[in-house]
Write a protein that holds these residues in place. Structure first.
Motif, mmCIF file in Angstrom:
data_model
loop_
_atom_site.group_PDB
_atom_site.id
_atom_site.type_symbol
_atom_site.label_atom_id
_atom_site.label_comp_id
_atom_site.label_asym_id
_atom_site.label_seq_id
_atom_site.Cartn_x
_atom_site.Cartn_y
_atom_site.Cartn_z
ATOM 1 N N LEU A 188 0.812 -1.209 0.000
ATOM 2 C CA LEU A 188 0.000 0.000 0.000
ATOM 3 C C LEU A 188 0.848 1.262 0.000
ATOM 4 N N GLY A 189 2.176 1.089 0.009
ATOM 5 C CA GLY A 189 3.057 2.235 -0.125
ATOM 6 C C GLY A 189 3.452 2.917 1.156
ATOM 7 N N PHE A 190 3.268 2.257 2.296
ATOM 8 C CA PHE A 190 3.687 2.907 3.534
ATOM 9 C C PHE A 190 4.239 1.868 4.511
ATOM 10 N N PRO A 191 5.033 2.302 5.499
ATOM 11 C CA PRO A 191 5.632 1.400 6.468
ATOM 12 C C PRO A 191 4.762 1.270 7.714
ATOM 13 N N MET A 192 5.095 0.317 8.550
ATOM 14 C CA MET A 192 4.515 0.244 9.887
ATOM 15 C C MET A 192 5.188 1.318 10.733
ATOM 16 N N ALA A 193 4.425 2.009 11.549
ATOM 17 C CA ALA A 193 4.983 3.065 12.396
ATOM 18 C C ALA A 193 6.060 2.481 13.315
ATOM 19 N N PRO A 194 7.088 3.280 13.646
ATOM 20 C CA PRO A 194 8.255 2.731 14.355
ATOM 21 C C PRO A 194 7.944 1.989 15.643
ATOM 22 N N ARG A 195 7.112 2.552 16.517
ATOM 23 C CA ARG A 195 6.851 1.857 17.781
ATOM 24 C C ARG A 195 6.035 0.597 17.569
ATOM 25 N N GLU A 196 5.146 0.618 16.600
ATOM 26 C CA GLU A 196 4.372 -0.577 16.273
ATOM 27 C C GLU A 196 5.287 -1.662 15.699
ATOM 28 N N ALA A 197 6.210 -1.255 14.825
ATOM 29 C CA ALA A 197 7.151 -2.211 14.245
ATOM 30 C C ALA A 197 8.060 -2.817 15.313
ATOM 31 N N ALA A 198 8.500 -1.992 16.274
ATOM 32 C CA ALA A 198 9.342 -2.500 17.354
ATOM 33 C C ALA A 198 8.587 -3.508 18.198
ATOM 34 N N LEU A 199 7.306 -3.248 18.438
ATOM 35 C CA LEU A 199 6.468 -4.175 19.198
ATOM 36 C C LEU A 199 6.364 -5.521 18.492
ATOM 37 N N VAL A 200 6.044 -5.483 17.200
ATOM 38 C CA VAL A 200 5.900 -6.716 16.430
ATOM 39 C C VAL A 200 7.237 -7.448 16.329
ATOM 40 N N HIS A 201 8.303 -6.711 16.071
ATOM 41 C CA HIS A 201 9.629 -7.307 15.972
ATOM 42 C C HIS A 201 9.981 -8.048 17.260
ATOM 43 N N GLY A 202 9.692 -7.449 18.406
ATOM 44 C CA GLY A 202 9.997 -8.088 19.668
ATOM 45 C C GLY A 202 9.175 -9.328 19.919
ATOM 46 N N ALA A 203 7.946 -9.358 19.400
ATOM 47 C CA ALA A 203 7.062 -10.491 19.655
ATOM 48 C C ALA A 203 7.297 -11.668 18.712
ATOM 49 N N ILE A 204 7.542 -11.384 17.424
ATOM 50 C CA ILE A 204 7.630 -12.489 16.468
ATOM 51 C C ILE A 204 9.058 -12.811 16.046
ATOM 52 N N GLY A 205 9.997 -11.920 16.380
ATOM 53 C CA GLY A 205 11.387 -12.192 16.036
ATOM 54 C C GLY A 205 11.825 -11.509 14.750
ATOM 55 N N ASP A 206 13.132 -11.427 14.589
ATOM 56 C CA ASP A 206 13.730 -10.647 13.503
ATOM 57 C C ASP A 206 13.415 -11.212 12.126
ATOM 58 N N VAL A 207 13.515 -12.525 11.968
ATOM 59 C CA VAL A 207 13.374 -13.125 10.637
ATOM 60 C C VAL A 207 11.989 -12.884 10.065
ATOM 61 N N LEU A 208 10.959 -13.218 10.839
ATOM 62 C CA LEU A 208 9.604 -13.064 10.316
ATOM 63 C C LEU A 208 9.200 -11.602 10.226
ATOM 64 N N ALA A 209 9.638 -10.775 11.175
ATOM 65 C CA ALA A 209 9.307 -9.352 11.104
ATOM 66 C C ALA A 209 9.850 -8.729 9.822
#
Length: 258
Positions: free
Chosen positions: A140-161
């Motif tokens: 859709l042409g946009f990124p996940m907001a930084p704090r939201e991305a950090a939350l997801v990254h911490g929960a699912i791990g680096d590879v899948l994020a």
């Protein structure tokens, strides 16, 4: 979208928070984000008697992401975009993270974008075998907001994020289980009962212990716990009724009465 809402019902000591946006696989509207924050701001008081919260979607989906039909009305101006992510989305996610009660996610069907973010705030996640996970917003042409991305990254791990955000990867429940995001993957028709059983098990345990564990987890999420910040009150429960009851019940070989 007047039919969209966040509902709350109580089943004894368990609260059930349900996402509902009929016809859109429970995609989150701006109003739903505000409602989600209000619901979680009101949960977990010392005198409300609640011991666990189940988070689920209505119908055949958990949450398919954000309701994109709203996006043209606010996403193209920086102030309104910032307001949305920081004061609506993140405020709701922070309210979930701050909840002192254990949160159990019941994930069925689509769990995409906002759904992954909401699930990432939960302590325990169970999913049906056909559930799908992803955050393909790069399409859709946009990124996940930084704090939201950090939350997801911490929960699912680096590879899948990285795959979800950089390659719009969508993955099945087994892959998320293998990554440590899910506690269990069950046949679709068994998820609700398994979540109910797990929540009941949590609710039967000492609520004081759960609240203190949540405090420790919050400190870990914020970074290395400091001795001053975490240890200062870590043992205040020493003379509490629950502490005494748990040990007395064990020694007497009877179930505890929390």
């Amino acid at each position: 979208m007047t039919d969209s809402c966040i509902s709350l019902r109580r089943e004894g000591a368990i609260a059930v928070v349900a996402l509902s946006n009929p016809g859109r696989l429970n995609a989150m509207t701006r109003a739903m984000w505000r409602e989600l924050r209000a619901v979680f701001d009101g949960l977990g008081g010392d005198d409300d008697g609640l011991r666990c919260v189940v988070v689920r979607g209505e119908g055949a989906a958990f949450c398919a992401g954000g309701d994109i039909s709203e996006y043209p009305s606010f996403r193209f101006e920086e102030p309104s975009l910032r307001e949305f992510h920081e004061n609506e989305v993140w405020a709701a996610l922070q309210a979930m993270l701050d909840c002192p009660l254990p949160l159990v996610a019941q994930i069925e069907g689509a769990c995409m974008g906002a759904g992954v973010e909401i699930a990432s705030c939960c302590d325990i996640r169970l999913a049906g075998a056909s559930a799908k996970f992803g955050a393909p917003i790069a399409r859709l042409g946009f990124p996940m907001a930084p704090r939201e991305a950090a939350l997801v990254h911490g929960a699912i791990g680096d590879v899948l994020a990285r795959d979800m955000l950089l390659a719009a990867g969508v993955h099945g429940a087994q892959r998320l289980y293998d990554a440590g995001f899910l506690l269990q993957v069950l046949p679709d028709n068994e998820v609700a009962l398994a979540v109910q059983s797990h929540a009941a098990r949590i609710a039967a345990l000492a609520p004081q212990a759960a609240r203190l564990h949540k405090k420790t987890f919050a400190a870990l999420r914020a970074g290395a716990p400091s001795a001053d910040g975490l240890l200062a009150s870590a043992y205040d429960y020493a003379d509490s009724a629950e502490h005494r009851e748990g040990i007395a019940a064990f020694l007497a070989k009877r179930p505890p009465n929390f």
